[in-house]
Write an enzyme that holds these catalytic residues in place. Structure first.
Site, PDB file in Angstrom:
ATOM      1  N   GLY A  41       0.776  -1.249   0.000  1.00  0.00           N
ATOM      2  CA  GLY A  41       0.000   0.000   0.000  1.00  0.00           C
ATOM      3  C   GLY A  41       0.799   1.286   0.000  1.00  0.00           C
ATOM      4  CD  GLU A  96       0.828   0.657   6.814  1.00  0.00           C
ATOM      5  OE1 GLU A  96       1.180   0.555   5.632  1.00  0.00           O
ATOM      6  OE2 GLU A  96       0.408  -0.303   7.488  1.00  0.00           O
ATOM      7  CG  ASP A  97      -1.495   1.667   3.136  1.00  0.00           C
ATOM      8  OD1 ASP A  97      -1.279   1.295   4.310  1.00  0.00           O
ATOM      9  OD2 ASP A  97      -2.091   0.935   2.305  1.00  0.00           O
ATOM     10  CG  ASP A 100      -8.540  -0.004  10.392  1.00  0.00           C
ATOM     11  OD1 ASP A 100      -9.186   0.724  11.148  1.00  0.00           O
ATOM     12  OD2 ASP A 100      -9.068  -0.962   9.776  1.00  0.00           O
ATOM     13  CE  LYS A 128     -10.011   2.567   8.450  1.00  0.00           C
ATOM     14  NZ  LYS A 128     -10.449   1.812   7.253  1.00  0.00           N
ATOM     15  CG  PHE A 149     -12.246  -0.086   2.720  1.00  0.00           C
ATOM     16  CD1 PHE A 149     -11.585  -0.784   3.732  1.00  0.00           C
ATOM     17  CD2 PHE A 149     -11.767  -0.190   1.428  1.00  0.00           C
ATOM     18  CE1 PHE A 149     -10.478  -1.581   3.448  1.00  0.00           C
ATOM     19  CE2 PHE A 149     -10.668  -0.989   1.135  1.00  0.00           C
ATOM     20  CZ  PHE A 149     -10.026  -1.681   2.153  1.00  0.00           C
ATOM     21  CG  ASP A 156      -5.560  -3.309  -1.830  1.00  0.00           C
ATOM     22  OD1 ASP A 156      -5.082  -2.902  -0.749  1.00  0.00           O
ATOM     23  OD2 ASP A 156      -5.942  -4.488  -1.996  1.00  0.00           O
ATOM     24  NE  ARG A 162      -2.205  -2.841  -4.328  1.00  0.00           N
ATOM     25  CZ  ARG A 162      -2.245  -3.049  -3.018  1.00  0.00           C
ATOM     26  NH1 ARG A 162      -2.113  -2.053  -2.192  1.00  0.00           N
ATOM     27  NH2 ARG A 162      -2.430  -4.270  -2.539  1.00  0.00           N
TER      28      ARG A 162
END
Ligand code: IMP
Ligand code: MG
Length: 172
Positions: A41, A96-97, A100, A128, A149, A156, A162
């Site tokens: 990601g 990191e993307d 969560d 998030k 999401f 993705d 992506r």
């Protein structure tokens, strides 16, 4: 058909990546920084981030798999690609993307600490909040989202989206 609701466009992203890169460049001046991108990601974010940095850096990647549903990680995490640069006594910045629950990052931080780096910090494109269960500090967060999401700009859903230049909320 899933619906894509725009959150950030290319221009918004460019500004926020430039902003976080300025902070990182200033905080790590005269230090030897190793960026570790978390695959897959983070590949788009990392590639833009490194080109905004004004300090010399080294780049490596790590890859983990987590088995869960399509939209949430299970906490059942397995390392599938090790780091290749020696990080012992080095300043490491994990890229990191999206964070969560925080399970993925806390697993990776524990793994990295076995190499005795000097420091380990975290840079995330998106923070998030809704489902965070781990107490981890995100040192550099570009943007915060409450829930939902998110796809695009490297993120993705079942390996799709992506390549989108913007960031979207995916409504299934
Ligand atoms: P965590 O372990 O729950 O913090 O989840 C982190 C990983 O799950 C990230 O590296 C992403 O690959 C994936 N993930 C979590 N939320 C999203 C999302 O909204 N869109 C895309 N991927 C996500
Ligand atoms: Mg993913």
């Amino acid at each position: 058909m899933p619906e894509l609701i725009p959150i950030l466009n290319k221009n918004d992203i460019d500004h926020m990546v430039a902003r976080v890169a300025r902070r990182i460049s200033s905080d790590y001046q005269d230090r030897e920084l190793i960026l570790i991108g978390i695959l897959k990601g983070a590949f788009v974010f990392l590639s833009d981030l490194v080109r905004h940095l004004t300090i010399p850096v080294k780049v490596d990647f790590i890859r983990v798999c987590s088995y869960g549903s399509d939209v949430s990680s299970s906490g059942n995490i397995r390392l599938t690609k090790e780091i290749e640069i020696d990080v012992t006594n080095k300043d490491v910045l994990l890229v990191e993307d999206i964070v969560d629950t925080g399970l993925t990052l806390s697993y990776i931080v524990d793994y990295l600490k076995t190499f005795d780096p000097k420091t380990v910090k975290i840079c995330a494109l998106l923070d998030k909040h809704e489902r965070r269960s781990e107490n981890i500090k995100i040192d550099y967060a570009c943007h915060e989202v409450d829930k939902g999401f998110i796809v695009g700009y490297g993120l993705d859903y079942n390996e799709n989206y992506r390549n989108l230049a913007g960031i979207y909320h995916l409504k299934l």
